[in-house]
Write an enzyme that holds these catalytic residues in place. Structure first.
Site, PDB file in Angstrom:
ATOM      1  N   LEU A  68       0.858  -1.186   0.000  1.00  0.00           N
ATOM      2  CA  LEU A  68       0.000   0.000   0.000  1.00  0.00           C
ATOM      3  C   LEU A  68       0.896   1.238   0.000  1.00  0.00           C
ATOM      4  O   LEU A  68       1.697   1.413   0.909  1.00  0.00           O
ATOM      5  CB  LEU A  68      -0.785  -0.048   1.312  1.00  0.00           C
ATOM      6  CG  LEU A  68      -2.061   0.717   1.493  1.00  0.00           C
ATOM      7  CD1 LEU A  68      -3.095   0.286   0.466  1.00  0.00           C
ATOM      8  CD2 LEU A  68      -2.603   0.447   2.900  1.00  0.00           C
ATOM      9  N   HIS A  69       0.804   2.051  -1.028  1.00  0.00           N
ATOM     10  CA  HIS A  69       1.621   3.275  -0.990  1.00  0.00           C
ATOM     11  C   HIS A  69       1.059   4.427  -1.809  1.00  0.00           C
ATOM     12  O   HIS A  69       1.594   5.525  -1.768  1.00  0.00           O
ATOM     13  CB  HIS A  69       3.048   2.987  -1.470  1.00  0.00           C
ATOM     14  CG  HIS A  69       3.137   2.782  -2.952  1.00  0.00           C
ATOM     15  ND1 HIS A  69       2.838   1.578  -3.543  1.00  0.00           N
ATOM     16  CD2 HIS A  69       3.457   3.624  -3.954  1.00  0.00           C
ATOM     17  CE1 HIS A  69       2.976   1.693  -4.844  1.00  0.00           C
ATOM     18  NE2 HIS A  69       3.347   2.925  -5.138  1.00  0.00           N
TER      19      HIS A  69
END
Ligand code: UD1
Length: 352
Positions: free
Chosen positions: A200-201
């Site tokens: 997740l980024h």
């Protein structure tokens, strides 16, 4: 013939390696590698060079982090004298990161030919910084190397002449094909037999405390039924701290090197991600992928592969997650030209 490659951020490294290797077999080609320094942590950059067998960069612009305008401008300012000094016949830029668009702008202004590797991908969502980078880079490029048919269609719709477009397949999959045997031998690092692998980024998911909290809550919910393993991007880790969010039941650790992460993907029960490249890698591996985005610039992973877009809806994430656990995961195939030979095809177009 002088070819200059420009890379800067983690997903570039898997893409440059096969192209450099293929060009290495052409004696008349001299290659220069420039690293912008967009990613600079050892485990976001150096370790990828070592594992992928990429030579040390000839030049490191050591730009580092900043706002988009600052980072892009700084790369341009630092790259211009390097380009004037090296005088390449063509500059190859990769993917959709800020380093890509910055280098393309410098080349276009100095009249240096540009080859864009991974051209033509479109999410049609201009709130994503990467979409802006793709649109601009493709308009400026002289040779556009696409991974799949949708790329060709998008480019022609935007007025790019067919003669500039070369469908070569997926270079990221070249690296995967080459290193998968070694990745499968990586030790399990104490992970259980079955787990969900999470990354997740994207700014859209992690920069807003309410959205990030909702995603973490969904992950905490599903972690009651399956261990959640989460190698976190530094941006995400920082945001979890900044927003004071709870993530205790999740197995959070540092970003992983390429081989270790590929090994983890290949053994995962399900992957939950907002990355672009991971949608492709899971499709190749046949691992179910739930993508925390409303759209994808890689639609072939949905139409052909194992990818399901669950967006930001926690209920959709959970229903798809339990479908996987029940043994009813979406089945997929490997798209055409994702065969480990894309780098070779690019080299053939460039240098015979
Ligand atoms: C960039 C790419 C994205 C790609 C991602 C892979 C753009 C617009 N985005 O996003 O497409 O999927 O790389 O990781 O180019 N940071 C570190 N160490 C590093 C690098 C970054 O701590 O080595 C932190 C910094 O706080 C920085 C933040 O991460 O501000 C974001 O880094 P940045 O390069 O701006 O974008 P990414 O989110 O990594």
């Amino acid at each position: 013939m002088k070819v200059l490659h420009i890379v800067g951020a983690r997903p570039n490294f898997m893409k440059v390696a096969p192209v450099m290797n293929a060009l290495n077999t052409r004696n008349h080609v001299v290659q220069t590698l420039v690293h912008t320094g967009q990613h600079y942590d050892a485990n976001m950059s150096d370790v990828f060079f070592a594992q992928l067998g990429i030579p040390a960069p000839d030049v490191n612009l050591a730009v580092g982090s900043g706002t988009h305008a600052w980072q892009t401008a700084e790369i341009m300012t630092r790259f211009e004298p390097v380009l004037l000094d090296r005088q390449p016949d063509i500059v190859l830029v990769y993917g959709d990161v800020n380093s890509t668009v910055a280098a393309a702008l410098v080349c276009a202004k100095l009249g240096v030919r540009i080859g864009h590797v991974e051209a033509g991908l479109r999410s049609f969502d201009r709130s994503m910084p990467e979409e802006i980078n793709r649109l601009v880079t493709d308009q400026l490029a002289d040779m556009l190397f696409t991974p799949s048919e949708d790329g060709d269609t998008n480019l022609q719709r935007e007025g790019i002449p067919a003669g500039k477009i070369f469908r070569v397949g997926n270079v990221m999959i070249d690296s995967l094909v080459k290193l998968l045997p070694a990745a499968r031998c990586q030790n399990r690092q104490g992970l259980p037999e079955r787990y969900a692998l999470v990354t997740l980024h994207r700014p859209g998911n992690v920069d807003d405390g309410i959205i990030l909290k909702r995603i973490l809550q969904s992950l905490l919910d599903v972690s009651r039924d399956l261990c959640v393993v989460f190698p976190a991007h530094p941006r995400t880790r920082q945001r979890i701290v900044d927003f004071g969010l709870h993530s205790d039941q999740l197995l959070i650790f540092d970003p992983q090197p390429y081989l270790e992460f590929l090994g983890m993907q290949s053994r995962a029960t399900v992957v939950i991600t907002d990355s672009g490249g991971i949608q492709e890698e899971t499709t190749y591996l046949g691992i179910p992928c739930l993508t925390l985005r409303e759209n994808t610039e890689r639609p072939v992973t949905v139409s052909v592969g194992t990818n399901v877009l669950v967006g930001s809806d926690p209920d959709k994430l959970k229903s798809e997650f339990y479908r996987v656990l029940a043994g009813n995961a979406k089945k997929g195939n490997i798209p055409p030209l994702w065969d480990g030979q894309a780098g070779e095809r690019i080299a053939a177009h460039l240098a015979g």
